[in-house]
Design a protein around this motif. Structure first.
Motif, PDB file in Angstrom:
ATOM      1  N   ARG A 101       0.814  -1.214   0.000  1.00 31.88           N
ATOM      2  CA  ARG A 101       0.000   0.000   0.000  1.00 31.88           C
ATOM      3  C   ARG A 101       0.853   1.273   0.000  1.00 31.88           C
ATOM      4  O   ARG A 101       0.423   2.320  -0.471  1.00 31.88           O
ATOM      5  CB  ARG A 101      -0.919  -0.030   1.227  1.00 31.88           C
ATOM      6  CG  ARG A 101      -2.053   0.950   1.172  1.00 31.88           C
ATOM      7  CD  ARG A 101      -2.988   0.814   2.364  1.00 31.88           C
ATOM      8  NE  ARG A 101      -2.299   1.162   3.596  1.00 31.88           N
ATOM      9  CZ  ARG A 101      -2.161   0.354   4.650  1.00 31.88           C
ATOM     10  NH1 ARG A 101      -2.676  -0.845   4.621  1.00 31.88           N
ATOM     11  NH2 ARG A 101      -1.526   0.753   5.721  1.00 31.88           N
ATOM     12  N   ALA A 102       2.077   1.212   0.512  1.00 32.04           N
ATOM     13  CA  ALA A 102       2.942   2.400   0.589  1.00 32.04           C
ATOM     14  C   ALA A 102       3.369   2.846  -0.811  1.00 32.04           C
ATOM     15  O   ALA A 102       3.580   2.015  -1.699  1.00 32.04           O
ATOM     16  CB  ALA A 102       4.168   2.097   1.444  1.00 32.04           C
ATOM     17  N   LEU A 103       3.510   4.137  -0.989  1.00 36.35           N
ATOM     18  CA  LEU A 103       3.837   4.693  -2.305  1.00 36.35           C
ATOM     19  C   LEU A 103       5.241   4.364  -2.788  1.00 36.35           C
ATOM     20  O   LEU A 103       5.526   4.501  -3.967  1.00 36.35           O
ATOM     21  CB  LEU A 103       3.655   6.216  -2.300  1.00 36.35           C
ATOM     22  CG  LEU A 103       2.208   6.684  -2.201  1.00 36.35           C
ATOM     23  CD1 LEU A 103       2.153   8.207  -2.117  1.00 36.35           C
ATOM     24  CD2 LEU A 103       1.392   6.191  -3.380  1.00 36.35           C
ATOM     25  N   ASP A 104       6.137   3.920  -1.922  1.00 37.50           N
ATOM     26  CA  ASP A 104       7.489   3.599  -2.373  1.00 37.50           C
ATOM     27  C   ASP A 104       7.620   2.156  -2.872  1.00 37.50           C
ATOM     28  O   ASP A 104       8.697   1.720  -3.237  1.00 37.50           O
ATOM     29  CB  ASP A 104       8.524   3.907  -1.281  1.00 37.50           C
ATOM     30  CG  ASP A 104       8.334   3.057  -0.037  1.00 37.50           C
ATOM     31  OD1 ASP A 104       7.238   2.495   0.144  1.00 37.50           O
ATOM     32  OD2 ASP A 104       9.287   2.965   0.752  1.00 37.50           O
ATOM     33  N   ASN A 105       6.508   1.411  -2.925  1.00 36.63           N
ATOM     34  CA  ASN A 105       6.528   0.065  -3.497  1.00 36.63           C
ATOM     35  C   ASN A 105       6.564   0.140  -5.013  1.00 36.63           C
ATOM     36  O   ASN A 105       6.181   1.147  -5.607  1.00 36.63           O
ATOM     37  CB  ASN A 105       5.277  -0.716  -3.064  1.00 36.63           C
ATOM     38  CG  ASN A 105       5.356  -1.147  -1.625  1.00 36.63           C
ATOM     39  OD1 ASN A 105       6.238  -1.912  -1.252  1.00 36.63           O
ATOM     40  ND2 ASN A 105       4.456  -0.641  -0.805  1.00 36.63           N
ATOM     41  N   ASP A 106       7.018  -0.943  -5.654  1.00 33.28           N
ATOM     42  CA  ASP A 106       7.026  -1.003  -7.115  1.00 33.28           C
ATOM     43  C   ASP A 106       5.622  -1.156  -7.662  1.00 33.28           C
ATOM     44  O   ASP A 106       5.284  -0.594  -8.697  1.00 33.28           O
ATOM     45  CB  ASP A 106       7.913  -2.167  -7.587  1.00 33.28           C
ATOM     46  CG  ASP A 106       9.339  -2.001  -7.103  1.00 33.28           C
ATOM     47  OD1 ASP A 106       9.945  -0.966  -7.425  1.00 33.28           O
ATOM     48  OD2 ASP A 106       9.833  -2.891  -6.389  1.00 33.28           O
ATOM     49  N   ILE A 107       4.781  -1.949  -7.001  1.00 36.66           N
ATOM     50  CA  ILE A 107       3.370  -2.092  -7.367  1.00 36.66           C
ATOM     51  C   ILE A 107       2.564  -1.614  -6.165  1.00 36.66           C
ATOM     52  O   ILE A 107       2.637  -2.197  -5.084  1.00 36.66           O
ATOM     53  CB  ILE A 107       3.016  -3.553  -7.709  1.00 36.66           C
ATOM     54  CG1 ILE A 107       3.865  -4.054  -8.874  1.00 36.66           C
ATOM     55  CG2 ILE A 107       1.524  -3.676  -8.035  1.00 36.66           C
ATOM     56  CD1 ILE A 107       3.724  -5.532  -9.166  1.00 36.66           C
ATOM     57  N   VAL A 108       1.816  -0.530  -6.352  1.00 35.74           N
ATOM     58  CA  VAL A 108       1.057   0.071  -5.263  1.00 35.74           C
ATOM     59  C   VAL A 108      -0.402  -0.369  -5.380  1.00 35.74           C
ATOM     60  O   VAL A 108      -1.030  -0.180  -6.414  1.00 35.74           O
ATOM     61  CB  VAL A 108       1.151   1.616  -5.310  1.00 35.74           C
ATOM     62  CG1 VAL A 108       0.302   2.245  -4.218  1.00 35.74           C
ATOM     63  CG2 VAL A 108       2.600   2.063  -5.197  1.00 35.74           C
ATOM     64  N   LEU A 109      -0.914  -0.982  -4.302  1.00 37.24           N
ATOM     65  CA  LEU A 109      -2.315  -1.387  -4.223  1.00 37.24           C
ATOM     66  C   LEU A 109      -2.939  -0.606  -3.072  1.00 37.24           C
ATOM     67  O   LEU A 109      -2.735  -0.939  -1.906  1.00 37.24           O
ATOM     68  CB  LEU A 109      -2.437  -2.894  -3.970  1.00 37.24           C
ATOM     69  CG  LEU A 109      -1.817  -3.802  -5.022  1.00 37.24           C
ATOM     70  CD1 LEU A 109      -1.899  -5.253  -4.585  1.00 37.24           C
ATOM     71  CD2 LEU A 109      -2.484  -3.604  -6.365  1.00 37.24           C
ATOM     72  N   ALA A 110      -3.665   0.442  -3.404  1.00 37.15           N
ATOM     73  CA  ALA A 110      -4.228   1.336  -2.385  1.00 37.15           C
ATOM     74  C   ALA A 110      -5.549   0.771  -1.878  1.00 37.15           C
ATOM     75  O   ALA A 110      -6.614   1.301  -2.145  1.00 37.15           O
ATOM     76  CB  ALA A 110      -4.413   2.725  -2.968  1.00 37.15           C
ATOM     77  N   GLU A 111      -5.479  -0.340  -1.133  1.00 41.98           N
ATOM     78  CA  GLU A 111      -6.670  -0.972  -0.573  1.00 41.98           C
ATOM     79  C   GLU A 111      -6.452  -1.188   0.917  1.00 41.98           C
ATOM     80  O   GLU A 111      -5.322  -1.367   1.362  1.00 41.98           O
ATOM     81  CB  GLU A 111      -6.909  -2.355  -1.193  1.00 41.98           C
ATOM     82  CG  GLU A 111      -6.898  -2.430  -2.671  1.00 41.98           C
ATOM     83  CD  GLU A 111      -7.000  -3.875  -3.163  1.00 41.98           C
ATOM     84  OE1 GLU A 111      -6.984  -4.815  -2.340  1.00 41.98           O
ATOM     85  OE2 GLU A 111      -7.090  -4.044  -4.365  1.00 41.98           O
TER      86      GLU A 111
END
Length: 173
Positions: A101-111
């Motif tokens: 969920r964090a924005l510094d991930n390569d794949i962001v899943l905002a759930e």
């Protein structure tokens, strides 16, 4: 009364003209170029489906040329939990890809059910190993909770409410 209606009509027409001029100037100055849409994410198109995936701009090797990578049959994750017009395809060009969920991930899943740092995909000797990073709601592969697993072509990965299918090198979708 009539003059008031004419004044309101003229004001509305003036706003439309002003909006048109602003749009023309912005286009001419190239203020809204696709590559400047966001510094955090970059869109990678999935050929033929019209869908795109979003990866961090700074992700190491995140986009050779996404089109070249897909054409070469590069390994990828295809989202299956969203409608076809909204689904993503993520080309796995990096040796390590973080999902969360964090924005510094390569794949962001905002759930909500996704942890800030949920899981990681690591390329090891031509295979991909999925490792859960101690997430609260766990990572699921083919309906089973996993701590770590080597992925095979066609494996279904669920992170929160998002489901991906792993497509190994050479697989066509």
């Amino acid at each position: 009364m009539r003059s008031t209606i004419l004044a309101i009509g003229a004001a509305i027409a003036g706003l439309f003209v002003l909006a048109g001029l602003v749009a023309l100037v912005a286009r001419k100055l190239r203020l809204f170029r696709p590559e400047k849409a966001t510094e955090q994410m970059r869109a990678i198109p999935d050929p033929g489906s019209g869908s795109v995936s979003f990866v961090r701009t700074g992700a190491s090797g995140a986009a050779l040329s996404a089109q070249d990578a897909v054409d070469r049959g590069a390994p990828r994750l295809r989202e299956t939990s969203a409608p076809a017009w909204a689904s993503r395809v993520i080309v796995l060009n990096s040796p390590s890809i973080r999902i969360g969920r964090a924005l510094d991930n390569d794949i962001v899943l905002a759930e909500d059910p996704v942890s800030a740092e949920h899981c990681r995909l690591d390329r090891v000797d031509g295979t991909f190993r999925l490792t859960d990073l101690g997430s609260t709601n766990k990572t699921w592969v083919n309906g089973k909770k996993v701590d770590a697993v080597v992925l095979k072509d066609g494996d279904q990965i669920r992170v929160g409410r998002t489901t991906f299918v792993f497509e190994s090198a050479g697989a066509r979708g």
